[in-house]
Structure formats: C-alpha cells, structure tokens
Scaffold this motif. Sequence first.
Motif, PDB file in Angstrom:
ATOM      1  N   ARG A 148      65.262  36.097  15.510  1.00 16.09           N
ATOM      2  CA  ARG A 148      66.170  36.918  15.070  1.00 16.09           C
ATOM      3  C   ARG A 148      66.815  37.469  16.664  1.00 16.09           C
ATOM      4  O   ARG A 148      65.740  38.523  17.069  1.00 16.09           O
ATOM      5  N   GLY A 149      68.075  37.584  16.901  1.00  9.53           N
ATOM      6  CA  GLY A 149      68.183  38.543  18.442  1.00  9.53           C
ATOM      7  C   GLY A 149      69.577  39.557  17.870  1.00  9.53           C
ATOM      8  O   GLY A 149      70.714  39.029  17.255  1.00  9.53           O
ATOM      9  N   GLN A 150      69.588  40.509  19.524  1.00  6.49           N
ATOM     10  CA  GLN A 150      70.976  41.645  19.025  1.00  6.49           C
ATOM     11  C   GLN A 150      70.560  41.674  20.117  1.00  6.49           C
ATOM     12  O   GLN A 150      69.533  42.019  21.098  1.00  6.49           O
ATOM     13  N   GLU A 151      72.204  41.678  21.035  1.00  7.86           N
ATOM     14  CA  GLU A 151      71.887  42.667  22.479  1.00  7.86           C
ATOM     15  C   GLU A 151      73.570  43.610  22.446  1.00  7.86           C
ATOM     16  O   GLU A 151      74.459  42.810  21.864  1.00  7.86           O
ATOM     17  N   TRP A 178      71.283  45.728  26.675  1.00  8.44           N
ATOM     18  CA  TRP A 178      69.621  45.812  26.030  1.00  8.44           C
ATOM     19  C   TRP A 178      69.958  45.177  25.201  1.00  8.44           C
ATOM     20  O   TRP A 178      70.862  45.075  24.340  1.00  8.44           O
ATOM     21  N   TRP A 179      68.803  44.089  24.772  1.00  7.17           N
ATOM     22  CA  TRP A 179      68.589  43.282  23.669  1.00  7.17           C
ATOM     23  C   TRP A 179      66.765  42.940  22.877  1.00  7.17           C
ATOM     24  O   TRP A 179      65.786  44.039  23.458  1.00  7.17           O
ATOM     25  N   ARG A 180      66.827  42.420  22.192  1.00 10.09           N
ATOM     26  CA  ARG A 180      65.670  42.661  21.370  1.00 10.09           C
ATOM     27  C   ARG A 180      65.467  40.903  20.911  1.00 10.09           C
ATOM     28  O   ARG A 180      66.733  41.060  20.179  1.00 10.09           O
ATOM     29  N   LEU A 181      64.602  40.866  20.422  1.00 10.96           N
ATOM     30  CA  LEU A 181      64.352  39.019  19.986  1.00 10.96           C
ATOM     31  C   LEU A 181      62.786  39.338  19.338  1.00 10.96           C
ATOM     32  O   LEU A 181      62.038  39.535  19.924  1.00 10.96           O
ATOM     33  N   HIS A 182      63.371  39.229  17.871  1.00 11.90           N
ATOM     34  CA  HIS A 182      61.912  38.719  16.787  1.00 11.90           C
ATOM     35  C   HIS A 182      61.643  37.214  16.619  1.00 11.90           C
ATOM     36  O   HIS A 182      62.628  36.679  16.290  1.00 11.90           O
ATOM     37  N   GLN A 213      57.827  40.462  18.562  1.00 14.26           N
ATOM     38  CA  GLN A 213      58.688  40.649  19.007  1.00 14.26           C
ATOM     39  C   GLN A 213      59.059  41.685  21.098  1.00 14.26           C
ATOM     40  O   GLN A 213      58.421  42.116  21.014  1.00 14.26           O
ATOM     41  N   ARG A 214      60.183  41.153  21.222  1.00 20.70           N
ATOM     42  CA  ARG A 214      60.551  41.508  22.548  1.00 20.70           C
ATOM     43  C   ARG A 214      61.665  42.426  22.452  1.00 20.70           C
ATOM     44  O   ARG A 214      62.730  42.016  21.668  1.00 20.70           O
ATOM     45  N   SER A 215      61.796  43.612  23.110  1.00 19.23           N
ATOM     46  CA  SER A 215      63.074  44.384  23.508  1.00 19.23           C
ATOM     47  C   SER A 215      62.879  44.034  25.259  1.00 19.23           C
ATOM     48  O   SER A 215      61.663  44.209  26.097  1.00 19.23           O
ATOM     49  N   GLY A 216      64.277  44.901  25.820  1.00 15.16           N
ATOM     50  CA  GLY A 216      63.979  44.926  27.336  1.00 15.16           C
ATOM     51  C   GLY A 216      66.099  44.955  27.396  1.00 15.16           C
ATOM     52  O   GLY A 216      66.561  45.006  26.877  1.00 15.16           O
ATOM     53  N   ILE A 217      65.359  44.898  28.937  1.00 23.31           N
ATOM     54  CA  ILE A 217      67.466  45.161  29.787  1.00 23.31           C
ATOM     55  C   ILE A 217      67.114  44.798  30.901  1.00 23.31           C
ATOM     56  O   ILE A 217      65.866  44.042  31.605  1.00 23.31           O
ATOM     57  N   GLU A 218      68.506  43.907  30.564  1.00 24.19           N
ATOM     58  CA  GLU A 218      69.274  43.096  31.880  1.00 24.19           C
ATOM     59  C   GLU A 218      70.134  43.452  32.474  1.00 24.19           C
ATOM     60  O   GLU A 218      70.831  43.836  31.979  1.00 24.19           O
ATOM     61  N   TRP A 219      69.884  43.179  33.844  1.00 24.09           N
ATOM     62  CA  TRP A 219      70.614  43.201  34.427  1.00 24.09           C
ATOM     63  C   TRP A 219      71.243  42.749  36.261  1.00 24.09           C
ATOM     64  O   TRP A 219      70.448  41.781  36.227  1.00 24.09           O
ATOM     65  N   GLY A 220      72.478  42.472  35.465  1.00 20.01           N
ATOM     66  CA  GLY A 220      73.154  41.088  36.049  1.00 20.01           C
ATOM     67  C   GLY A 220      74.373  41.311  37.211  1.00 20.01           C
ATOM     68  O   GLY A 220      75.126  42.311  37.273  1.00 20.01           O
ATOM     69  N   ASN A 258      69.995  39.268  39.384  1.00 22.70           N
ATOM     70  CA  ASN A 258      69.847  39.124  38.457  1.00 22.70           C
ATOM     71  C   ASN A 258      67.862  40.068  38.598  1.00 22.70           C
ATOM     72  O   ASN A 258      67.206  39.820  39.053  1.00 22.70           O
ATOM     73  N   MET A 259      68.044  41.161  37.753  1.00 21.88           N
ATOM     74  CA  MET A 259      67.118  41.375  36.977  1.00 21.88           C
ATOM     75  C   MET A 259      67.069  42.055  35.259  1.00 21.88           C
ATOM     76  O   MET A 259      67.674  41.788  35.146  1.00 21.88           O
ATOM     77  N   ALA A 260      65.544  42.241  35.162  1.00 21.20           N
ATOM     78  CA  ALA A 260      65.537  42.269  33.401  1.00 21.20           C
ATOM     79  C   ALA A 260      63.958  42.895  32.952  1.00 21.20           C
ATOM     80  O   ALA A 260      62.368  42.559  34.261  1.00 21.20           O
ATOM     81  N   TRP A 261      63.752  43.634  32.610  1.00 20.92           N
ATOM     82  CA  TRP A 261      62.553  43.855  32.133  1.00 20.92           C
ATOM     83  C   TRP A 261      62.219  43.806  30.797  1.00 20.92           C
ATOM     84  O   TRP A 261      62.877  44.171  30.166  1.00 20.92           O
ATOM     85  N   THR A 262      61.098  43.489  30.590  1.00 23.43           N
ATOM     86  CA  THR A 262      60.663  43.442  28.859  1.00 23.43           C
ATOM     87  C   THR A 262      59.142  43.337  28.308  1.00 23.43           C
ATOM     88  O   THR A 262      58.854  43.965  29.202  1.00 23.43           O
ATOM     89  N   GLN A 263      59.309  44.134  27.340  1.00 25.72           N
ATOM     90  CA  GLN A 263      58.251  44.567  26.616  1.00 25.72           C
ATOM     91  C   GLN A 263      58.384  43.575  25.383  1.00 25.72           C
ATOM     92  O   GLN A 263      59.215  43.177  24.208  1.00 25.72           O
TER      93      GLN A 263
END
Length: 206
Positions: free
Chosen positions: A107-110, A127-131, A152-159, A173-178
């Motif tokens: 399940r994902g949201q952005e 900003w996104w989150r993925l379960h 569960q992952r969440s992070g920020i993407e910049w393109g 493109n850059m991404a930071w993920t937890q």
Amino acid sequence: QVRQSMLGVYGQSEMHWNPWLRTIAGLRADQLSASVTSLTQAANSGSAGATKLSPKGSVILGPWHRTELFLNAGLGIHSNDARGMTTRMDPRTGQAIDRVPALVGSRGQEIGLKSEAISNLQTSLAWWRLHFDSELVYRADTGDTQAGRASQRSGIEWGNLWTPTRQFSMQLNMAWTQARYVDPLSVGPYVVNAPQRVAHLNLMLK
C-alpha cells in the motif's frame, strides 16, 4: 527447474472537473503462474499461482503559476521466489516448512508538487510512504531471498530536468529513504542492506 509466467492488465480513467482540478482512477490486474520441479526433493515440486487486483487513484490541483499539487494512493504487489511457493520440506534439515504466497500486497501514498515555473526546468518534490505485507530478505549463505516480516518505507524524492538548449539536457534525481520493520521483534527494526540515499545524474548531448 522453474517455469513461470505473469500477465498484467491495466486501465485508467481521467476526469477534468474544472480548470484546476482533475482526478485519475486506475485498476491493475496481475496473474502469476509457476511450475516447479525439484531435482533433489520430489516433495518440493508442484504448481502455484495467484491473482491480485490493485486499485490506484490520483488527485491533481492546478496549475497555478505553472505548478501543480498532487496526491497519489493505491495498492501494489511484489512476487516471491517460485521455489518458495511450492516448497514443503527444508532440503537441508528435512523439516516441514510453510510455503510463501505467490503475490504479496503493498500500500502506497504520495503527496508532492510539480513545477515548470522556472524556464527550461521541470522539477518535482514528493513525500511518499510504502507498506509491504512481507519484506524480501537476501540470504547470503544460500544465495536466495526469503519472505520476511512486514515493512514500511517512507522518504523524499526530488527530481529535475533542465533543457537549456535543444541539443543539451541534464537530469538530476535524488531520494532519501527510511526503511523499518513494522514489528521490530528482538532483532531490531532496521531492514538490512536497504538503501537510504540514492542519486542519479544524466547528461545528454544530441
């Protein structure tokens, strides 16, 4: 010996409600079939399959000053190793083990924005989150993957895409993920080897 096939069908409908609001509704259907023949343990041979439906939706606001706000949400999948779908006995110990599901849900949201307010520059920030109902874990000792705990992952993407001329373009493109397990148990919440920072730079000269 493994034979595996996967079929996916996707459709979507886009509605423009007014000049600053539009929505997109989509539905994807995936069907996976696998046949496994174990050359060392006949009990682990067999067939498996699964079908999943994944609805998706988007709401887009704008544009204002060549900038849009968007919200995306939906369901998705990943497939497991076909051998794990039919294995009933551990080939090393001979003990009975549980089979893994063929398809695992996610399940994902952005939420974010896209802008072309600066001439020749397309930029997006989200900003996104993925379960995941089950995390795939690589096992170095056996060289395969194992279905693990929910994560569960969440992070920020910049393109960014910059096209100052017709002959030259640059994409960054850059991404930071937890990445964390939902249930940390005694071994901790961290997903081993999950990337935390990703960057991509592409220069193109025509």
